[in-house]
Write an enzyme that holds these catalytic residues in place. Structure first.
Site, PDB file in Angstrom:
ATOM      1  N   GLU A  76      15.030   0.984  -1.244  1.00  0.00           N
ATOM      2  CA  GLU A  76      14.840   2.750  -1.314  1.00  0.00           C
ATOM      3  C   GLU A  76      14.531   3.032  -0.044  1.00  0.00           C
ATOM      4  O   GLU A  76      14.419   2.343   0.716  1.00  0.00           O
ATOM      5  CB  GLU A  76      13.378   2.474  -2.105  1.00  0.00           C
ATOM      6  CG  GLU A  76      14.119   2.527  -3.466  1.00  0.00           C
ATOM      7  CD  GLU A  76      12.221   2.179  -3.767  1.00  0.00           C
ATOM      8  OE1 GLU A  76      12.424   1.418  -5.521  1.00  0.00           O
ATOM      9  OE2 GLU A  76      11.449   2.988  -3.919  1.00  0.00           O
ATOM     10  N   CYS A  89      11.485   7.006   5.750  1.00  0.00           N
ATOM     11  CA  CYS A  89      10.945   5.128   5.574  1.00  0.00           C
ATOM     12  C   CYS A  89      11.772   4.241   5.298  1.00  0.00           C
ATOM     13  O   CYS A  89      12.827   4.465   4.132  1.00  0.00           O
ATOM     14  CB  CYS A  89       9.879   5.692   4.394  1.00  0.00           C
ATOM     15  SG  CYS A  89       9.436   3.966   4.129  1.00  0.00           S
ATOM     16  N   CYS A 100       2.586  -9.636  -1.625  1.00  0.00           N
ATOM     17  CA  CYS A 100       1.364  -8.619  -1.940  1.00  0.00           C
ATOM     18  C   CYS A 100       0.973  -8.125  -3.592  1.00  0.00           C
ATOM     19  O   CYS A 100       2.099  -8.089  -3.732  1.00  0.00           O
ATOM     20  CB  CYS A 100       1.296  -7.630  -0.315  1.00  0.00           C
ATOM     21  SG  CYS A 100       1.584  -8.212   1.264  1.00  0.00           S
ATOM     22  N   GLY A 143      10.409  -4.803   2.076  1.00  0.00           N
ATOM     23  CA  GLY A 143      10.696  -6.275   3.187  1.00  0.00           C
ATOM     24  C   GLY A 143      10.076  -5.754   4.189  1.00  0.00           C
ATOM     25  O   GLY A 143       9.221  -5.207   4.394  1.00  0.00           O
ATOM     26  N   CYS A 317       7.489   2.180  -2.150  1.00  0.00           N
ATOM     27  CA  CYS A 317       8.107   1.962  -2.271  1.00  0.00           C
ATOM     28  C   CYS A 317       8.589   0.693  -3.204  1.00  0.00           C
ATOM     29  O   CYS A 317       7.415   0.478  -3.308  1.00  0.00           O
ATOM     30  CB  CYS A 317       8.689   1.564  -1.008  1.00  0.00           C
ATOM     31  SG  CYS A 317      10.081   2.897   0.192  1.00  0.00           S
TER      32      CYS A 317
HETATM   33  N1  SAH Z   1       6.498  -5.541   4.058  1.00  0.00           N
HETATM   34  C1  SAH Z   1       5.386  -4.293   5.494  1.00  0.00           C
HETATM   35  C2  SAH Z   1       5.981  -3.221   5.660  1.00  0.00           C
HETATM   36  C3  SAH Z   1       6.630  -2.227   4.135  1.00  0.00           C
HETATM   37  S1  SAH Z   1       5.324  -2.299   3.491  1.00  0.00           S
HETATM   38  C4  SAH Z   1       3.932  -4.316   5.509  1.00  0.00           C
HETATM   39  O1  SAH Z   1       3.531  -4.980   4.400  1.00  0.00           O
HETATM   40  O2  SAH Z   1       3.456  -3.885   6.633  1.00  0.00           O
HETATM   41  C5  SAH Z   1       4.463  -0.245   3.855  1.00  0.00           C
HETATM   42  C6  SAH Z   1       2.961  -0.520   3.442  1.00  0.00           C
HETATM   43  O3  SAH Z   1       2.795  -0.039   1.960  1.00  0.00           O
HETATM   44  C7  SAH Z   1       2.284  -1.591   3.930  1.00  0.00           C
HETATM   45  O4  SAH Z   1       1.359  -1.446   5.056  1.00  0.00           O
HETATM   46  C8  SAH Z   1       1.924  -2.039   2.392  1.00  0.00           C
HETATM   47  O5  SAH Z   1       0.377  -3.074   2.637  1.00  0.00           O
HETATM   48  C9  SAH Z   1       1.233  -0.843   1.893  1.00  0.00           C
HETATM   49  N2  SAH Z   1       1.674  -1.224   0.728  1.00  0.00           N
HETATM   50  C10 SAH Z   1       2.369  -1.581  -0.283  1.00  0.00           C
HETATM   51  N3  SAH Z   1       2.614  -1.326  -1.894  1.00  0.00           N
HETATM   52  C11 SAH Z   1       0.772  -0.353  -1.906  1.00  0.00           C
HETATM   53  C12 SAH Z   1       0.134   0.099  -2.561  1.00  0.00           C
HETATM   54  N4  SAH Z   1       0.333  -0.653  -3.935  1.00  0.00           N
HETATM   55  N5  SAH Z   1      -0.678   1.173  -2.324  1.00  0.00           N
HETATM   56  C13 SAH Z   1      -0.746   1.205  -1.185  1.00  0.00           C
HETATM   57  N6  SAH Z   1      -0.015   0.440   0.434  1.00  0.00           N
HETATM   58  C14 SAH Z   1       0.950  -0.234  -0.647  1.00  0.00           C
HETATM   59 FE1  SF4 Z   2       3.269  -7.509   1.281  1.00  0.00          FE
HETATM   60 FE2  SF4 Z   2       4.924  -5.250   2.683  1.00  0.00          FE
HETATM   61 FE3  SF4 Z   2       6.300  -7.462   1.446  1.00  0.00          FE
HETATM   62 FE4  SF4 Z   2       4.738  -5.360   0.084  1.00  0.00          FE
HETATM   63  S1  SF4 Z   2       6.608  -5.283   1.430  1.00  0.00           S
HETATM   64  S2  SF4 Z   2       4.653  -7.188  -0.428  1.00  0.00           S
HETATM   65  S3  SF4 Z   2       3.087  -5.016   1.490  1.00  0.00           S
HETATM   66  S4  SF4 Z   2       4.628  -7.758   2.940  1.00  0.00           S
END
Ligand code: SAH
Ligand code: SF4
Length: 327
Positions: A76, A89, A100, A143, A317
């Site tokens: 995406e 993005c 996470c 990612g 995403c």
């Molecule tokens: N993997 C990297 C970048 C992609 S995620 C990272 O984790 O930073 C991009 C951002 O979206 C990150 O700050 C992540 O913590 C946040 N994010 C992911 N799922 C989310 C959710 N359900 N609500 C709000 N932010 C979220």
């Molecule tokens: Fe965590 Fe970023 Fe990976 Fe989502 S995309 S699992 S927020 S590291």
């Protein structure tokens, strides 16, 4: 590659120009001799992305793309319009292995890394589809960019190159969940990009529960790496903090966060956590979010509440890929 074919250098520039404009195949490169086009067709392939689905927000025009890759995988991207121009993005991996708990991208682990061209193609395809020039890039899609370091580094070279998209490094943000080894490697490159760190918790106790990476590199190790990064690059660091009701949104959390960030030149982005069907996390109401921002500001921390773009199309995403059943 072009010189391997015994062709003059300017041919490479011509090919790059076609790729930059989002050409579909070598046969469309009209100013390239047919024989060279055929050789390219035999020996190379264009890692394009194909628009599988497109959602346009009626509220603010944000466009969310579901792209199909050459091997049938899906990723995406989101195109956003700000006053200063268009931002894309981009995703850096198919899935993610960081796991996470609040994130839709990480639900089913990592399928594969994206190549540098596949990351770039997300921008050229969105630009072509809307007939616009993209001026900013955020690596905040699906990612973990630092878990795909080599391709991320190569992408940064391509996207900034004058024969590529010519986007300045200062117009690029890279978001990481806190891969300390990757932050250290990035520091060595000393690039003026914005490093965005997904902190989301002020204590190891809370962060261990939501972000498994914290068990490998805890907050202290992560913030040490951030300090080191700042010493080398002199860039302000951006900390992402997704507020989850009852988990990390108390005044104590704000106070502790402010204390931990002391001495780091930074900005905190408060994001109302986006609910994901697979978990029970909820976002706090807007008053609680404003209060949290006030607590931080009272302690001298620069904080803003992130404007939600594309609220009606689920612009976070990972969510579209899941909804469409492409996992
Ligand atoms: N993997 C990297 C970048 C992609 S995620 C990272 O984790 O930073 C991009 C951002 O979206 C990150 O700050 C992540 O913590 C946040 N994010 C992911 N799922 C989310 C959710 N359900 N609500 C709000 N932010 C979220
Ligand atoms: Fe965590 Fe970023 Fe990976 Fe989502 S995309 S699992 S927020 S590291």
């Amino acid at each position: 590659m072009i010189s391997k074919f015994g062709e003059p250098k300017y041919r490479a520039k011509q090919v790059i120009k076609w790729l930059r404009n989002g050409v579909d195949g070598f046969e469309d490169m009209k100013n390239i001799p047919i024989l060279l086009r055929q050789k390219l067709e035999e020996e190379c392939f264009i890692a394009n992305v194909k628009i599988a689905k497109k959602l346009v927000s009626k509220i603010d025009g944000t466009v969310k793309y579901l792209y199909e890759l050459y091997d049938g995988e899906y990723i995406e991207s989101v195109l956003m319009k700000y006053e200063h121009g268009y931002t894309v993005c981009v995703s850096t991996q198919v899935g993610c292995r960081m796991g996470c708990k609040f994130c839709a991208s990480g639900l089913f682990g990592l399928t594969r890394n994206l190549s540098a061209s596949e990351i770039l193609a997300q921008i050229t395809t969105a630009a072509k589809d809307n007939n616009i020039r993209v001026s900013n890039v955020v690596m905040m899609g699906m990612g973990e960019p630092l878990d795909n370091f080599e391709n991320t580094e190569r992408f940064l070279k391509l996207v900034t190159h004058e024969d590529g998209l010519g986007i300045g490094l200062r117009h690029i943000s890279l978001s990481t969940s806190g891969l300390v080894s990757g932050i250290k490697k990035l520091s060595e490159l000393n690039l003026p990009i914005t490093l965005s760190v997904s902190l989301h918790a002020p204590s190891d106790e809370i962060r261990n529960k939501t972000m498994p990476i914290n068990k490998k590199w805890n907050i202290e190790k992560l913030l040490d790496a951030c300090r080191e990064y700042q010493k080398i690059t002199t860039r302000r660091i951006s900390f992402e903090y997704a507020l989850i009701e009852g988990i990390n949104d108390s005044k104590e959390c704000a106070d502790l966060l402010a204390k931990r960030l002391e001495g780091i030149m930074c900005h905190v982005n408060l994001i109302p956590a986006n609910p994901v069907k697979e978990n029970t996390f909820k976002k706090p109401n807007i008053d609680a979010i404003r209060k949290f921002a006030k607590y931080l500001e009272a302690k001298g921390v620069n904080a803003t509440i992130r404007r939600t773009l594309g609220a009606d199309i689920n612009a976070s995403c990972g969510q579209l890929r899941k909804k469409e059943g492409h996992l």
